[in-house]
Design a protein around this motif. Structure first.
Motif, PDB file in Angstrom:
ATOM      1  N   TRP A  88      -2.954  -5.575  -8.763  1.00  0.00           N
ATOM      2  CA  TRP A  88      -3.043  -4.555  -9.814  1.00  0.00           C
ATOM      3  C   TRP A  88      -2.736  -3.170  -9.245  1.00  0.00           C
ATOM      4  N   ARG A  89      -3.280  -2.860  -8.091  1.00  0.00           N
ATOM      5  CA  ARG A  89      -2.988  -1.564  -7.460  1.00  0.00           C
ATOM      6  C   ARG A  89      -1.497  -1.443  -7.149  1.00  0.00           C
ATOM      7  N   ASP A  90      -0.886  -2.552  -6.743  1.00  0.00           N
ATOM      8  CA  ASP A  90       0.548  -2.534  -6.446  1.00  0.00           C
ATOM      9  C   ASP A  90       1.368  -2.285  -7.713  1.00  0.00           C
ATOM     10  N   GLU A  97      -0.580   5.123 -10.216  1.00  0.00           N
ATOM     11  CA  GLU A  97      -1.717   4.743  -9.375  1.00  0.00           C
ATOM     12  C   GLU A  97      -2.802   5.821  -9.335  1.00  0.00           C
ATOM     13  N   HIS A  98      -2.458   7.063  -9.652  1.00  0.00           N
ATOM     14  CA  HIS A  98      -3.461   8.131  -9.635  1.00  0.00           C
ATOM     15  C   HIS A  98      -3.847   8.570 -11.036  1.00  0.00           C
ATOM     16  N   GLY A 145       0.778  -1.229   0.000  1.00  0.00           N
ATOM     17  CA  GLY A 145       0.000   0.000   0.000  1.00  0.00           C
ATOM     18  C   GLY A 145       0.811   1.281   0.000  1.00  0.00           C
ATOM     19  N   THR A 186       4.097  -6.899  -2.949  1.00  0.00           N
ATOM     20  CA  THR A 186       2.849  -7.442  -3.481  1.00  0.00           C
ATOM     21  C   THR A 186       2.839  -8.946  -3.327  1.00  0.00           C
ATOM     22  N   ALA A 244      -6.855  -7.998  -7.632  1.00  0.00           N
ATOM     23  CA  ALA A 244      -7.176  -6.568  -7.576  1.00  0.00           C
ATOM     24  C   ALA A 244      -6.142  -5.817  -6.747  1.00  0.00           C
ATOM     25  N   GLU A 245      -5.704  -6.417  -5.648  1.00  0.00           N
ATOM     26  CA  GLU A 245      -4.666  -5.797  -4.826  1.00  0.00           C
ATOM     27  C   GLU A 245      -3.348  -5.744  -5.594  1.00  0.00           C
ATOM     28  N   LEU A 294       0.372  -0.601 -10.330  1.00  0.00           N
ATOM     29  CA  LEU A 294       0.218   0.803 -10.682  1.00  0.00           C
ATOM     30  C   LEU A 294       1.116   1.692  -9.818  1.00  0.00           C
ATOM     31  N   MET A 295       1.257   1.341  -8.558  1.00  0.00           N
ATOM     32  CA  MET A 295       2.148   2.086  -7.687  1.00  0.00           C
ATOM     33  C   MET A 295       3.597   1.941  -8.134  1.00  0.00           C
TER      34      MET A 295
END
Length: 243
Positions: free
Chosen positions: A231-233, A241-242, A196, A214, A228-229, A235-236
């Motif tokens: 994928w967010r990782d 991610e934004h 995160g 991750t 899904a988690e 992007l970070m």
């Protein structure tokens, strides 16, 4: 009193003779006379100092150049050199800005890390962020697969030192630690705690990279809901991610 005392000694002697007889002792022979009633002579037992435990051998120094480090990592003096199976070296683009770290080779890996089904999922993860194995680097905490499939606790700290040294020599912009073992090696914590946020990777009193933790693709195959988690990782990792 004297008569009673003599009587007690006589009874004790008779009892002792009876015990010796029952034990099979029926003859007592000495070359010299011995005073059985004399106080025993104390004999000192020589004291020998306990041998000092063998000192643990100092770990081999790690090479400070990239080419020498890569050769050493799969050579005869690496911590895993005596394990079974083939040693699989780090792979990917030299000077890559992204470095992916996993725990160890998969059971079916022969030439590169993450072949087979795990590798196919990893390739799809890379494609989702517009990357491929040709423009990232991939490494593992263990260059050979442990018998149990887990990084052995007794050399975990040594392997963590090597992993951080690896990152310092590779000089990526960011590192993705995939799974608990890789996350512990680089950040001394687990995925659940590290996920995160970007984590600074410190080595020899300097920050050498940023780390994103991750799930390992192996974990994602077992628990697809965690994609899904992951994928967010990803992007970070790429700084989108934004977006």
């Amino acid at each position: 009193m004297g008569a009673d005392q003599n009587l007690d000694w006589a009874a004790a002697a008779a009892s002792a003779l009876d015990w010796w007889h029952d034990a099979g002792v029926d003859v007592l022979v000495e070359d010299e006379r011995f005073d059985w009633l004399a106080a025993p002579v104390a004999h000192s037992i020589p004291q020998h100092p306990a041998p000092a435990p063998d000192a643990a051998p100092a770990p081999a120094a790690m090479p400070d150049s990239w080419d020498a480090f890569v050769a050493w990592r799969t050579g005869d003096t690496a911590p895993e050199a005596k394990w079974g199976g083939a040693a699989i070296a780090a792979s990917g683009a030299a000077g890559a800005d992204l470095l992916f770290f996993v725990d160890c080779p998969e059971r079916g890996d022969r030439e590169t890390l993450m072949e087979g089904e795990v590798g196919r999922l990893f390739d799809r993860m890379l494609a989702a962020i517009g990357r491929s194995r040709a423009d990232v680097a991939i490494a593992s905490v263990c260059t050979r697969r442990p018998t149990t499939g887990r990084v052995p606790r007794e050399i975990e700290e040594r392997l963590a030192d090597i992993a951080r040294h690896h990152v310092a020599l590779a000089r990526p912009k960011r590192v993705m630690a995939m799974g608990d073992a890789a996350t512990r090696a680089l950040l001394a914590t687990n995925v659940a705690e590290a996920r995160g946020r970007l984590q600074p990777l410190n080595h020899k009193n300097a920050t050498i990279a940023e780390v994103v933790a991750t799930h390992h693709p192996r974990f994602l195959l077992d628990r697809p809901a965690a994609k899904a988690e992951a994928w967010r990782d990803l992007l970070m990792l790429t700084g989108t991610e934004h977006a």
